[in-house]
Enzyme design. Structure first.
Site, PDB file in Angstrom:
ATOM      1  N   GLU A 254       0.883  -1.172   0.000  1.00 23.31           N
ATOM      2  CA  GLU A 254       0.000   0.000   0.000  1.00 23.31           C
ATOM      3  C   GLU A 254       0.912   1.211   0.000  1.00 23.31           C
ATOM      4  OE1 GLU A 254      -1.737   2.926   0.827  1.00 23.31           O
ATOM      5  OE2 GLU A 254      -2.509   2.199   2.759  1.00 23.31           O
ATOM      6  N   CYS A 288      -1.586   8.667   2.365  1.00 26.47           N
ATOM      7  CA  CYS A 288      -1.389   8.273   0.963  1.00 26.47           C
ATOM      8  C   CYS A 288      -2.633   8.570   0.152  1.00 26.47           C
ATOM      9  CB  CYS A 288      -1.008   6.806   0.886  1.00 26.47           C
ATOM     10  SG  CYS A 288      -2.010   5.783   1.940  1.00 26.47           S
ATOM     11  N   GLU A 383       4.570  12.964  -4.975  1.00 26.20           N
ATOM     12  CA  GLU A 383       3.854  12.972  -3.696  1.00 26.20           C
ATOM     13  C   GLU A 383       4.628  13.842  -2.714  1.00 26.20           C
ATOM     14  OE1 GLU A 383       3.636   9.237  -1.530  1.00 26.20           O
ATOM     15  OE2 GLU A 383       1.536   9.660  -1.057  1.00 26.20           O
TER      16      GLU A 383
END
Ligand code: ADP
Length: 479
Positions: A254, A288, A383
């Site tokens: 993940e 996330c 990110e």
């Protein structure tokens, strides 16, 4: 400070149902991100500690597997109760480690209890099948635990991430070696201790503290570990993936996200603006699943962004929005402010560290929005892991889908429109593990969660996770 918090001044491993000091004898000091001051001293684990945890887990597995399913469920339910009973203590520890607002910490504690409760109720799932092939044969499938599962969690939502993986792993009959992030291990350790008090046998849940490169690598490489569930960065996911490929063990990864939130002109723009703010600012953008690319239909782009900026401007640093987790993360987000500047982006709000003198020493940045950004720029592709939003205008549905999918990531997405057909078309076309229509994200433990593309593979949460913590055996009998 209550006794539980005080007792955590030195944080040791939890192995075989008891506290265990590190073989190396070394400790590192935690840092409170709200002040920059020290917190607890955290055991510096090494492969010897992982060996001890693996031995304990291996010993515990046959016994745990023989527990009746209802009895496993009862223990998980008692763990859920214990989490709720100690909610304030969990919140205190999480706040000390991460600086997050109290109501956020408490919501995460409740969500963690919900994981144990949810999986406790599913203890008889997933069921196998009986296959009708030929007379005189009895063929059936059954799902079995892997054995020792390695779980590696990040620092952003520590207790929650631990609960999310541990509960389905345990309920399907596995035993666990868990490594929380070195910056935020306190709530995971309390979870392990309370789980033991709730009746979890020694060795079923072990926690080894320390650095990712040492303890994390040792867990993934350990011959006793049969599956790994990892939540963290793409870079570490790749490193772990190489080891897992060599060992031929399954992985749940993940990883990161740069999730798109698509707002059409016909949407309820009040709801969309509120959700857009929540999407990029929750946990100071350190999730996330943050919605960090806001795609807005061109005719309403400027007015809508102004509305989002006005709402985001109301967020109080230190109250509604916590600090970044570490000095390194604080520096990284500031580096992105510089990159944005170099890319010629316009900050509608923010773009700097906080100027509130009351927060001096803490790792606070202002909620930040860069408007009318090119989707190919670094701030739109990478990110950032801070409360930083980029807005991108689009021309029509096809353009929105193209921009949303023009990303190496594919974790979640949002679409805001009153046109239900369009909402479903866009939801179908976006490459993401979860899509939200006229809302943004959910903590609901029932909803499968995971990514497409570089956001990872495998699924956490929901009944789906139980399929990833068990494997299938087919039995063919002839009579
Ligand atoms: P983040 O950027 O969210 O900190 P990381 O991937 O660095 O993401 O960390 C997530 C978790 O992975 C942490 O528990 C960390 O200690 C661990 N970790 C970091 N590097 C490795 C590695 N090489 N092998 C295994 N685990 C690691």
């Amino acid at each position: 400070m209550n006794t539980e918090t005080a007792a955590a001044a030195v944080l040791d491993h939890w192995i075989d149902g008891a506290s265990a000091s590190p073989a190396s004898g070394t400790y590192s000091s935690g840092t409170n991100p709200a002040t920059g001051g020290p917190t607890v001293r955290i055991a510096g684990g090494d492969p010897t500690d992982v060996d001890a945890a693996a031995a304990a887990a291996t010993r515990a597995f046959p016994g745990w597997r023989r527990f009746s399913a209802p009895e496993r469920g009862r223990i998980l339910r008692r763990i859920a109760d214990a989490i709720r009973e100690h909610a304030e203590t969990f919140a205190d520890l999480e706040i000390e480690d991460t600086g997050k607002p109290r109501r956020t910490a408490l919501a995460e504690v409740e969500n963690s209890a919900a994981y144990f409760e949810f999986y406790a109720g599913l203890v008889n799932l997933p069921v196998g099948d009986v296959l009708d092939v030929e007379p005189g044969q009895h063929i059936y499938t059954r799902r079995e635990p892997y054995g020792v599962i390695g779980i590696i969690t990040p620092w952003n939502v520590p207790l929650n991430q631990a609960a999310r993986a541990v509960a389905p792993a345990l309920v399907t009959g596995n035993v666990v070696i868990l490594k929380p992030a070195e910056t935020s291990s306190q709530t995971t350790m309390l979870l392990a201790r309370l789980s033991a008090e709730a009746g979890l046998p020694p060795g079923v849940l072990n926690v080894v503290l320390g650095s990712g490169s040492v303890v994390g690598t040792a867990i993934v490489s350990h011959p006793a570990v049969r599956k790994v569930a990892f939540t963290g960065s793409v870079q570490t996911g790749r490193t772990i993936g190489r080891i897992a490929a060599e060992r031929i063990i399954p992985l749940t990864l993940e990883l990161g996200g740069k999730s798109a939130n698509v707002v059409f002109a016909d949407a309820d723009l009040d709801v969309a603006a509120r959700e857009a703010v929540r999407a990029f600012s929750a946990n100071a953008g350190q999730v996330c699943s943050a919605g960090t690319r806001l795609l807005v239909e061109r005719p309403v782009h400027d007015a809508f962004v102004a509305r989002v900026a006005a709402l985001a401007g109301e967020l109080r640093e230190g109250e509604d929005i916590g600090p970044l987790i570490t000095r390194t993360q604080f520096a990284q987000v500031q580096e992105y402010f510089q990159i944005a500047h170099e890319e010629g982006a316009t900050a509608v709000i923010g773009g700097s560290v906080t100027d509130d003198p009351a927060l001096a020493g803490g790792f606070y940045v202002k909620p930040t929005i860069y408007s009318d950004v090119d989707n190919s720029s670094r701030i739109a592709q990478e990110e950032i892991f801070g409360p930083v939003l980029v807005t991108i205008p689009f021309d029509d549905e096809a353009d929105a889908i193209r921009l949303a999918n023009d990303s190496e990531f594919g974790l979640i997405a949002g679409v805001f429109t009153r046109d239900i057909g369009r909402a479903f078309r866009v939801a179908d076309s976006i490459e993401a593990g979860q899509v939200f229509i006229n809302t943004w994200s959910t903590g609901a433990v029932q909803t499968p969660f995971g990514g497409h593309k570089n956001s990872g593979y495998g699924r956490e949460k929901g009944i789906e996770a139980m399929l990833h913590y068990s494997h299938l055996k087919t039995v063919v009998a002839v009579y």
